[in-house]
Design a protein around this motif. Structure first.
Motif, mmCIF file in Angstrom:
data_model
loop_
_atom_site.group_PDB
_atom_site.id
_atom_site.type_symbol
_atom_site.label_atom_id
_atom_site.label_comp_id
_atom_site.label_asym_id
_atom_site.label_seq_id
_atom_site.Cartn_x
_atom_site.Cartn_y
_atom_site.Cartn_z
ATOM 1 N N ALA A 13 0.897 -1.027 0.156
ATOM 2 C CA ALA A 13 -0.057 0.068 0.074
ATOM 3 C C ALA A 13 0.959 1.156 0.036
ATOM 4 O O ALA A 13 0.445 2.357 -0.720
ATOM 5 N N GLU A 14 2.023 1.103 0.721
ATOM 6 C CA GLU A 14 2.799 2.247 0.723
ATOM 7 C C GLU A 14 3.628 2.562 -0.671
ATOM 8 O O GLU A 14 3.612 3.767 -1.303
ATOM 9 N N GLN A 15 3.706 1.351 -1.386
ATOM 10 C CA GLN A 15 4.450 1.781 -2.735
ATOM 11 C C GLN A 15 3.274 2.247 -3.800
ATOM 12 O O GLN A 15 3.578 3.134 -4.420
ATOM 13 N N LEU A 16 2.058 1.770 -3.528
ATOM 14 C CA LEU A 16 0.794 2.128 -4.449
ATOM 15 C C LEU A 16 0.828 3.642 -4.426
ATOM 16 O O LEU A 16 0.164 4.349 -5.372
ATOM 17 N N LEU A 17 0.833 3.884 -3.135
ATOM 18 C CA LEU A 17 0.285 5.554 -2.558
ATOM 19 C C LEU A 17 1.663 6.321 -3.301
ATOM 20 O O LEU A 17 1.261 7.389 -3.646
ATOM 21 N N ALA A 18 2.746 5.808 -3.193
ATOM 22 C CA ALA A 18 3.786 6.719 -3.592
ATOM 23 C C ALA A 18 3.643 6.807 -5.302
ATOM 24 O O ALA A 18 4.087 8.025 -5.784
ATOM 25 N N ARG A 19 3.024 5.831 -5.966
ATOM 26 C CA ARG A 19 2.821 6.135 -7.355
ATOM 27 C C ARG A 19 1.386 6.600 -7.587
ATOM 28 O O ARG A 19 0.954 6.687 -9.061
ATOM 29 N N LYS A 20 0.814 7.094 -6.757
ATOM 30 C CA LYS A 20 -0.561 7.554 -6.852
ATOM 31 C C LYS A 20 -1.665 6.431 -7.381
ATOM 32 O O LYS A 20 -2.798 6.783 -7.871
ATOM 33 N N PHE A 21 -1.310 5.271 -7.301
ATOM 34 C CA PHE A 21 -2.115 4.075 -7.557
ATOM 35 C C PHE A 21 -3.156 3.569 -6.336
ATOM 36 O O PHE A 21 -4.164 2.917 -6.608
ATOM 37 N N ALA A 22 -2.979 4.239 -5.249
ATOM 38 C CA ALA A 22 -3.757 3.888 -4.071
ATOM 39 C C ALA A 22 -4.146 5.222 -3.391
ATOM 40 O O ALA A 22 -3.239 6.138 -3.445
ATOM 41 N N SER A 23 -5.269 5.205 -2.561
ATOM 42 C CA SER A 23 -5.474 6.300 -1.742
ATOM 43 C C SER A 23 -4.722 6.201 -0.643
ATOM 44 O O SER A 23 -4.270 5.328 0.121
ATOM 45 N N GLN A 24 -4.878 7.536 0.396
ATOM 46 C CA GLN A 24 -4.186 7.704 1.471
ATOM 47 C C GLN A 24 -5.263 6.686 2.555
ATOM 48 O O GLN A 24 -4.592 5.945 3.397
ATOM 49 N N ALA A 25 -6.418 6.505 2.297
ATOM 50 C CA ALA A 25 -7.349 5.772 3.332
ATOM 51 C C ALA A 25 -6.841 4.239 3.234
ATOM 52 O O ALA A 25 -6.718 3.630 4.119
ATOM 53 N N GLN A 26 -6.504 4.015 1.911
ATOM 54 C CA GLN A 26 -6.202 2.459 1.951
ATOM 55 C C GLN A 26 -4.832 2.239 2.556
ATOM 56 O O GLN A 26 -4.568 1.189 3.253
ATOM 57 N N PHE A 27 -3.935 3.147 2.542
ATOM 58 C CA PHE A 27 -2.508 3.130 3.136
ATOM 59 C C PHE A 27 -2.950 3.051 4.469
ATOM 60 O O PHE A 27 -2.088 2.354 5.406
ATOM 61 N N ASP A 28 -3.743 4.017 5.155
ATOM 62 C CA ASP A 28 -3.913 3.919 6.489
ATOM 63 C C ASP A 28 -4.529 2.666 7.140
ATOM 64 O O ASP A 28 -4.278 2.197 8.210
ATOM 65 N N GLN A 29 -5.356 2.103 6.125
ATOM 66 C CA GLN A 29 -5.999 0.969 6.750
ATOM 67 C C GLN A 29 -5.071 -0.396 6.870
ATOM 68 O O GLN A 29 -5.100 -1.138 7.766
ATOM 69 N N ALA A 30 -4.067 -0.131 5.839
ATOM 70 C CA ALA A 30 -3.036 -1.372 5.899
ATOM 71 C C ALA A 30 -2.070 -0.927 7.081
ATOM 72 O O ALA A 30 -1.712 -1.967 7.780
ATOM 73 N N VAL A 31 -1.623 0.018 7.572
ATOM 74 C CA VAL A 31 -0.989 0.503 8.801
ATOM 75 C C VAL A 31 -1.690 0.058 9.858
ATOM 76 O O VAL A 31 -1.099 -0.641 10.932
ATOM 77 N N LEU A 32 -3.012 0.346 10.043
ATOM 78 C CA LEU A 32 -3.972 -0.234 11.263
ATOM 79 C C LEU A 32 -3.977 -1.571 11.233
ATOM 80 O O LEU A 32 -3.428 -2.149 12.433
ATOM 81 N N SER A 33 -3.957 -2.184 10.275
ATOM 82 C CA SER A 33 -3.943 -3.764 10.462
ATOM 83 C C SER A 33 -2.635 -4.410 10.685
ATOM 84 O O SER A 33 -2.536 -5.449 11.600
ATOM 85 N N TYR A 34 -1.603 -3.600 10.318
ATOM 86 C CA TYR A 34 -0.235 -4.103 10.882
ATOM 87 C C TYR A 34 -0.094 -3.902 12.285
ATOM 88 O O TYR A 34 0.457 -4.794 13.166
ATOM 89 N N ASN A 35 -0.536 -2.801 12.655
ATOM 90 C CA ASN A 35 -0.308 -2.351 14.349
ATOM 91 C C ASN A 35 -1.204 -3.382 14.986
ATOM 92 O O ASN A 35 -0.579 -3.841 15.986
ATOM 93 N N GLN A 36 -2.464 -3.731 14.478
ATOM 94 C CA GLN A 36 -3.127 -4.659 15.268
ATOM 95 C C GLN A 36 -2.537 -6.214 15.286
ATOM 96 O O GLN A 36 -2.505 -6.722 16.285
ATOM 97 N N ALA A 37 -2.027 -6.478 14.374
ATOM 98 C CA ALA A 37 -1.135 -7.912 14.273
ATOM 99 C C ALA A 37 0.170 -7.930 15.125
ATOM 100 O O ALA A 37 0.269 -8.941 15.734
ATOM 101 N N THR A 38 0.626 -6.856 15.114
ATOM 102 C CA THR A 38 1.782 -6.586 16.126
ATOM 103 C C THR A 38 1.399 -6.616 17.594
ATOM 104 O O THR A 38 2.092 -7.235 18.278
ATOM 105 N N ALA A 39 0.526 -6.008 17.738
ATOM 106 C CA ALA A 39 -0.147 -6.094 19.367
ATOM 107 C C ALA A 39 -0.619 -7.596 19.561
ATOM 108 O O ALA A 39 -0.376 -8.146 20.679
ATOM 109 N N THR A 40 -1.377 -8.252 18.663
ATOM 110 C CA THR A 40 -1.592 -9.512 18.856
ATOM 111 C C THR A 40 -0.454 -10.389 19.022
ATOM 112 O O THR A 40 -0.382 -11.305 20.133
ATOM 113 N N ARG A 41 0.718 -10.101 18.433
ATOM 114 C CA ARG A 41 1.989 -10.891 18.612
ATOM 115 C C ARG A 41 2.406 -10.808 19.855
ATOM 116 O O ARG A 41 3.046 -11.716 20.613
ATOM 117 N N ASP A 42 2.468 -9.552 20.377
ATOM 118 C CA ASP A 42 3.168 -9.229 21.732
ATOM 119 C C ASP A 42 2.287 -9.621 22.878
ATOM 120 O O ASP A 42 3.031 -10.215 23.804
#
Length: 382
Positions: A133-162
């Motif tokens: 999502a970060e790469q697509l956002l840099a090329r203007k192929f994805a919106s900022q909302a999609q990137f933010d959703q991906a970041v949120l999912s990553y943070n949740q997965a990290t908390a579950t791992r901890d």
């Protein structure tokens, strides 16, 4: 008138017999009269009240114990499968005391480990999504909302791992807690649970008396607890060794009485002496001043009249005894303490009080030893 010689002899015999009989009766009468007028005189044991005591000795029995005793129990619940130590064993830091069944806790470790692996895989997956999502956002192929959703999912997965890591660590700790070990050196004094018993977490399984300073614990009644304070010097005797006397110090006085015995626990520090062992019976003696002076007399001198305590006092002038009421303080091992009714110099009958009556004549000596009334001694005076 002429009388035969034989007849005159008979008259003389009867006259003599009558005279002897009259004399015998007279003598018997005199003896009875003398016996009636003779007074009975009884020798007595007496003790002379020499002085009053302003210092009182308090003595209490207790047992030698370690200053610190640990009631050790498992930090988890389970069924005991092994007990290694017995009462009297010496243990060091890290020595195994007992073990409970660890099967369930080992299974919990496996489950927690699997959950952690799953959480790690999930983190890897969402990390790839976030990076894409970060790469697509840099090329203007994805919106900022999609990137933010991906970041949120990553943070949740990290908390579950901890959280999974913490759960695994906790499960591993519980496996360690299935072994009860000593954390300080000492002697095992009590075993409260055995193999096959199911115990809860914190239930005492063994008591270990920590090596080091020893003390004597005594129970003091509420009437005397005011005489004890921290730092009070006392003398300690050991029953098993009559020649052993130690100087101790009151370390702790309980702030409240025991609910059942209504006594206060007092702990007395002992000096380090290898002859003193845990569990020995000891006597703690302390000196305290008296608010009311008293004298001590032998217990045998105490009598009762009309339901009240009395003693029998000898009048030196008439050499007779009279009963005197007294006020008692308490009883000791060798006598009774009297707070009122006796004066210095009084001669108190120390034995045979059951034979005494008012104005009974007794024999006493002019040389009576002045004895300490607090000693509770007596001597036969004739």
């Amino acid at each position: 008138m002429f009388m035969p010689i034989e007849f005159r002899r008979r008259i003389s015999f009867f006259a003599t017999a009558a005279l002897l009989s009259t004399l015998s009766i007279a003598l018997v009468g005199c003896s009875e009269e003398k016996a009636e007028t003779t007074e009975a005189v009884r020798p007595v044991k007496v003790v002379e009240i020499a002085q009053t005591d302003n210092v009182r000795q308090l003595s209490y029995s207790g047992s030698v114990r370690a200053r610190t005793e640990m009631n050790l129990g498992f930090r988890v619940s389970g069924k005991i499968v092994e007990r290694v130590v017995n009462v009297g064993d010496r243990v060091k830091v890290g020595d195994l005391l007992a073990r409970i069944d660890a099967t369930d806790y080992e299974l919990a470790v496996r489950s927690a480990s699997a959950n952690l692996d799953a959480a790690e895989r999930q983190v890897e997956t969402v990390k790839l999504v976030r990076d894409r999502a970060e790469q697509l956002l840099a090329r203007k192929f994805a919106s900022q909302a999609q990137f933010d959703q991906a970041v949120l999912s990553y943070n949740q997965a990290t908390a579950t791992r901890d959280a999974a890591k913490s759960a695994l660590s906790q499960a591993q700790n519980q496996v360690v807690y299935t072994s009860l070990v000593a954390d300080r050196p000492g002697i095992v004094t009590t075993i409260n649970a055995d193999v096959g018993q199911v115990v809860g977490s914190g239930t005492p399984v063994a008591t270990v008396a920590v090596e080091g300073e020893k003390e004597v614990q005594v129970a003091v009644p509420e009437t005397e607890i005011a005489n004890f304070r921290a730092g009070l010097p006392v003398e300690i005797g050991i029953w098993s060794d009559a020649g052993l006397s130690l100087d101790g110090t009151v370390r702790e006085v309980a702030g409240s009485a025991d609910q059942q015995s209504r006594t206060f626990s007092v702990r007395v520090s002992l000096p380090n002496d290898p002859r003193v062992l845990l569990g020995m019976t000891a006597t703690v003696e302390a000196s305290t001043g008296n608010s009311v002076p008293f004298v001590s007399v032998p217990l045998s001198a105490l009598a009762q009249k009309d339901g009240y305590p009395i003693v029998w006092v000898v009048d030196r002038g008439t050499e007779t005894v009279r009963s005197r009421p007294v006020t008692l303080a308490d009883f000791t091992g060798d006598g009774v303490r009297v707070t009122d009714g006796l004066n210095v110099g009084d001669l108190v009958v120390a034995a045979g009080t059951q034979f005494m009556t008012d104005d009974l004549k007794v024999t006493i000596s002019n040389e009576t030893a002045h004895q300490s009334a607090s000693a509770g001694e007596a001597r036969l005076v004739r």
